[in-house]
Design an enzyme around this catalytic site. Structure first.
Site, PDB file in Angstrom:
ATOM      1  N   ASP A  79     -45.334  79.876  -4.913  1.00 46.97           N
ATOM      2  CA  ASP A  79     -46.882  78.833  -4.099  1.00 46.97           C
ATOM      3  C   ASP A  79     -45.686  77.747  -4.297  1.00 46.97           C
ATOM      4  O   ASP A  79     -44.859  77.276  -4.829  1.00 46.97           O
ATOM      5  CB  ASP A  79     -47.566  79.070  -5.376  1.00 46.97           C
ATOM      6  CG  ASP A  79     -49.084  78.312  -5.171  1.00 46.97           C
ATOM      7  OD1 ASP A  79     -49.175  77.256  -3.408  1.00 46.97           O
ATOM      8  OD2 ASP A  79     -50.132  78.671  -5.209  1.00 46.97           O
ATOM      9  N   LYS A  80     -46.883  75.991  -4.422  1.00 48.52           N
ATOM     10  CA  LYS A  80     -45.955  75.157  -4.454  1.00 48.52           C
ATOM     11  C   LYS A  80     -47.275  74.301  -5.851  1.00 48.52           C
ATOM     12  O   LYS A  80     -48.549  75.062  -5.097  1.00 48.52           O
ATOM     13  CB  LYS A  80     -45.860  74.462  -3.420  1.00 48.52           C
ATOM     14  CG  LYS A  80     -46.210  72.856  -2.929  1.00 48.52           C
ATOM     15  CD  LYS A  80     -47.311  72.504  -2.625  1.00 48.52           C
ATOM     16  CE  LYS A  80     -47.026  70.855  -2.280  1.00 48.52           C
ATOM     17  NZ  LYS A  80     -48.461  70.224  -2.096  1.00 48.52           N
ATOM     18  N   HIS A  81     -47.131  73.447  -6.232  1.00 48.95           N
ATOM     19  CA  HIS A  81     -47.932  71.944  -6.575  1.00 48.95           C
ATOM     20  C   HIS A  81     -47.835  71.311  -6.507  1.00 48.95           C
ATOM     21  O   HIS A  81     -46.316  70.629  -6.733  1.00 48.95           O
ATOM     22  CB  HIS A  81     -48.696  72.553  -8.285  1.00 48.95           C
ATOM     23  CG  HIS A  81     -49.315  72.375  -8.737  1.00 48.95           C
ATOM     24  ND1 HIS A  81     -51.221  72.149  -8.188  1.00 48.95           N
ATOM     25  CD2 HIS A  81     -49.325  70.637  -9.561  1.00 48.95           C
ATOM     26  CE1 HIS A  81     -51.670  71.199  -9.291  1.00 48.95           C
ATOM     27  NE2 HIS A  81     -50.762  70.666  -9.649  1.00 48.95           N
ATOM     28  N   SER A  82     -48.965  69.832  -6.060  1.00 49.84           N
ATOM     29  CA  SER A  82     -48.353  68.323  -6.232  1.00 49.84           C
ATOM     30  C   SER A  82     -49.379  68.364  -7.494  1.00 49.84           C
ATOM     31  O   SER A  82     -50.387  68.887  -7.742  1.00 49.84           O
ATOM     32  CB  SER A  82     -48.307  68.146  -4.845  1.00 49.84           C
ATOM     33  OG  SER A  82     -49.023  67.005  -4.679  1.00 49.84           O
ATOM     34  N   THR A 119     -57.213  69.726  -2.031  1.00 52.55           N
ATOM     35  CA  THR A 119     -56.362  70.105  -0.711  1.00 52.55           C
ATOM     36  C   THR A 119     -57.917  70.754  -0.262  1.00 52.55           C
ATOM     37  O   THR A 119     -58.217  71.044   0.770  1.00 52.55           O
ATOM     38  CB  THR A 119     -55.232  71.402  -1.202  1.00 52.55           C
ATOM     39  OG1 THR A 119     -54.420  71.161  -1.368  1.00 52.55           O
ATOM     40  CG2 THR A 119     -55.254  71.900  -0.071  1.00 52.55           C
ATOM     41  N   ARG A 167     -62.089  68.107 -22.305  1.00 53.72           N
ATOM     42  CA  ARG A 167     -60.530  66.828 -21.991  1.00 53.72           C
ATOM     43  C   ARG A 167     -60.790  65.393 -21.783  1.00 53.72           C
ATOM     44  O   ARG A 167     -60.910  64.787 -21.787  1.00 53.72           O
ATOM     45  CB  ARG A 167     -59.627  67.517 -21.731  1.00 53.72           C
ATOM     46  CG  ARG A 167     -58.233  68.057 -21.859  1.00 53.72           C
ATOM     47  CD  ARG A 167     -57.505  68.819 -21.262  1.00 53.72           C
ATOM     48  NE  ARG A 167     -56.367  67.849 -20.836  1.00 53.72           N
ATOM     49  CZ  ARG A 167     -55.782  68.396 -19.571  1.00 53.72           C
ATOM     50  NH1 ARG A 167     -56.015  69.356 -19.339  1.00 53.72           N
ATOM     51  NH2 ARG A 167     -55.017  67.190 -19.207  1.00 53.72           N
ATOM     52  N   SER A 182     -52.650  73.146 -18.225  1.00 55.29           N
ATOM     53  CA  SER A 182     -53.906  73.578 -17.278  1.00 55.29           C
ATOM     54  C   SER A 182     -53.171  74.241 -15.646  1.00 55.29           C
ATOM     55  O   SER A 182     -54.054  74.441 -15.066  1.00 55.29           O
ATOM     56  CB  SER A 182     -54.424  72.301 -17.015  1.00 55.29           C
ATOM     57  OG  SER A 182     -55.181  72.483 -16.519  1.00 55.29           O
ATOM     58  N   LYS A 186     -53.139  78.731 -14.097  1.00 49.54           N
ATOM     59  CA  LYS A 186     -53.812  79.708 -13.309  1.00 49.54           C
ATOM     60  C   LYS A 186     -52.701  79.464 -12.215  1.00 49.54           C
ATOM     61  O   LYS A 186     -52.513  80.548 -11.219  1.00 49.54           O
ATOM     62  CB  LYS A 186     -55.119  77.597 -12.112  1.00 49.54           C
ATOM     63  CG  LYS A 186     -55.951  77.135 -13.023  1.00 49.54           C
ATOM     64  CD  LYS A 186     -55.977  76.487 -12.406  1.00 49.54           C
ATOM     65  CE  LYS A 186     -56.076  74.711 -12.145  1.00 49.54           C
ATOM     66  NZ  LYS A 186     -55.687  73.975 -13.410  1.00 49.54           N
ATOM     67  N   LYS A 187     -51.784  78.523 -11.711  1.00 47.76           N
ATOM     68  CA  LYS A 187     -50.240  79.227 -11.196  1.00 47.76           C
ATOM     69  C   LYS A 187     -50.054  80.297 -11.040  1.00 47.76           C
ATOM     70  O   LYS A 187     -49.935  81.234 -10.702  1.00 47.76           O
ATOM     71  CB  LYS A 187     -49.564  77.943 -10.950  1.00 47.76           C
ATOM     72  CG  LYS A 187     -49.768  77.112  -9.884  1.00 47.76           C
ATOM     73  CD  LYS A 187     -50.419  77.232  -8.383  1.00 47.76           C
ATOM     74  CE  LYS A 187     -50.639  76.037  -8.399  1.00 47.76           C
ATOM     75  NZ  LYS A 187     -50.883  76.373  -6.519  1.00 47.76           N
TER      76      LYS A 187
END
Length: 432
Positions: A79-82, A119, A167, A182, A186-187
């Site tokens: 996977d990827k996260h930005s 997204t 938060r 955070s 999830k990832k």
């Protein structure tokens, strides 16, 4: 344990044990901690910070607060996260590219807020697309197609949902340990083998200062690798819009054009290929960067990536012929925005550009806002472009003449025009 005693320990600068952190996360999840105690915990973490071991234990405890996906697909799960930006539609291309290269990509994505697009909001612009399906549907689509870009289900990292809301209400969002926990809880709940991170810096990023972006990237990579997921981070520039569009349906259309080869903006292509290549090397689907880049270019030129995207859209409820005929919401008013005098774009306040889209109704000011999927900006001139009365900065897509005029004024204020083109700046700024 007594929650008040553990909170007092952290308030006074103590280091929490894995058991104490697990106790607190359990209380966040099952309601054992009151709202006041969760707020106190967020503030204690914000003011006192967490050492590397505490960051890892907090992240894994939040991951384990719900279900953790398990896979047996005979292929690496990536996977990827930005960290978020303006015009960042990379996920829409990256997931099908990686799937076409032999990976499984269960991409859990989020929605936008403030000046950044999300997204899931982009995908919600596609008629019929179910962006938050049940876990069994995610499993089926990833198994059949190779990728599924979807939202977080209720059973994945539930502690994060409550802690994030707290938060936001207590002014403790801007904490690297809490941001890391955070994002990664999830990832990691996706059951990944490897992860690539796009940490953005610049006027349109949450980490506007480069040093802060590198610090966040270091922390993310350290915790993810510590949790057993092979991870690399690229630091990329967000001092201007990524690509030529900002706004949900417009960005989906740009992503389709990118995948089919109809149009590929240079900076967007560079970031997409770099992230895809890094993910392939991390997962050992490629032996080195050069061979990985060749694989990526082949999936694009052959149409394999576009085919995967179309299959994913259909499998999640969208039109079967979406890539061939991308029917999307449209705004009723389009208007070019041009400066009175000719010149070159020398600087852009990317955050302000994102807020132009928000003002049009294309992003949320509050979590419960409704989005207008058809509005936004297209044909956005990049830094270095020549503009003038007959060379627009962008095309505004709006629901009315009034909002179009407001957007035009705001966009002109967000862009600096000079008599000479600026020196070219790189989009890839570093790697961790």
């Amino acid at each position: 344990m007594l929650a008040a005693e553990v909170l007092r320990k952290k308030r006074d600068g103590g280091t929490l044990s894995p058991e104490e952190i697990g106790f607190l996360v359990g209380g966040i999840t099952d309601g054992g901690l009151s709202d006041a105690q969760v707020g106190a915990l967020a503030m204690a973490f914000f003011t006192r910070g967490l050492d590397p071991d505490e960051r890892l234990h907090l992240t894994t405890a939040m991951r384990d607060s719900g279900s953790v996906m398990r896979w047996d697909l005979g292929k690496p799960v990536l996977d990827k996260h930005s960290t978020g930006g303006v015009g960042d539609k990379v996920s829409l291309m990256l997931a099908p590219i990686l799937a076409a290269c032999g990976a499984a990509v269960p991409m859990i994505s989020g929605r936008g807020l403030g000046h950044t697009g999300g997204t899931l909001d982009k995908l919600d612009a596609i008629p019929g697309y179910v962006s938050t399906p049940a876990t069994e549907v995610i499993r089926r689509v990833v198994g059949d197609v190779g990728c599924a870009i979807v939202g977080q289900t209720a059973d994945l990292a539930p502690a994060d949902k409550r802690l994030y809301a707290t938060r936001d209400a207590t002014g403790t969002v801007e904490s690297i340990p809490l941001i890391v926990a955070s994002i990664l809880s999830k990832k990691l709940a996706e059951g990944l083998d490897s992860l690539v991170l796009d940490v953005k810096t610049g006027s349109g990023a949450f980490m506007a200062e480069r040093d802060d972006a590198f610090a966040l990237a270091d922390a993310l990579v350290e915790v993810a690798n510590g949790a057993g997921v092979s991870t690399v981070a690229l630091i990329t520039d967000m001092n201007e819009v990524l690509g030529t569009t900002a706004g949900n349906a417009l960005e989906v259309r740009e992503a389709v054009d990118y995948l089919t080869g109809a149009a590929r903006e240079a900076r967007l292509h560079e970031v997409t290929v770099a992230l895809a290549a890094a993910a392939l090397v991390q997962s050992r689907l490629a032996t080195d960067e050069d061979s990985a880049r060749s694989q990526v270019e082949e999936t694009l030129s052959s149409g394999a990536a576009a085919e995967r995207f179309g299959a994913m859209v259909a499998a999640l409820g969208g039109p079967a012929d979406f890539v061939e005929q991308p029917t999307l919401p449209e705004a009723s008013v389009t208007r070019p925005v041009a400066p009175e005098r000719p010149g070159f774009v020398t600087a852009v306040n990317a955050r302000a550009v994102g807020l132009v889209v928000t003002g049009l109704g294309g992003n949320r000011r509050r979590e419960d806002d409704q989005i207008d999927y058809g509005v936004g900006l297209s044909r956005i001139a990049p830094i270095g472009a020549e503009v003038g009365p007959d060379r627009p900065l962008a095309i505004v897509h709006a629901r009315g003449d009034g909002s179009a005029a407001e957007a035009a004024t705001a966009l002109l204020s967000a862009v600096t025009i000079g008599s000479e083109p600026p020196a070219e700046r790189p989009v890839l700024l570093g790697r961790v």
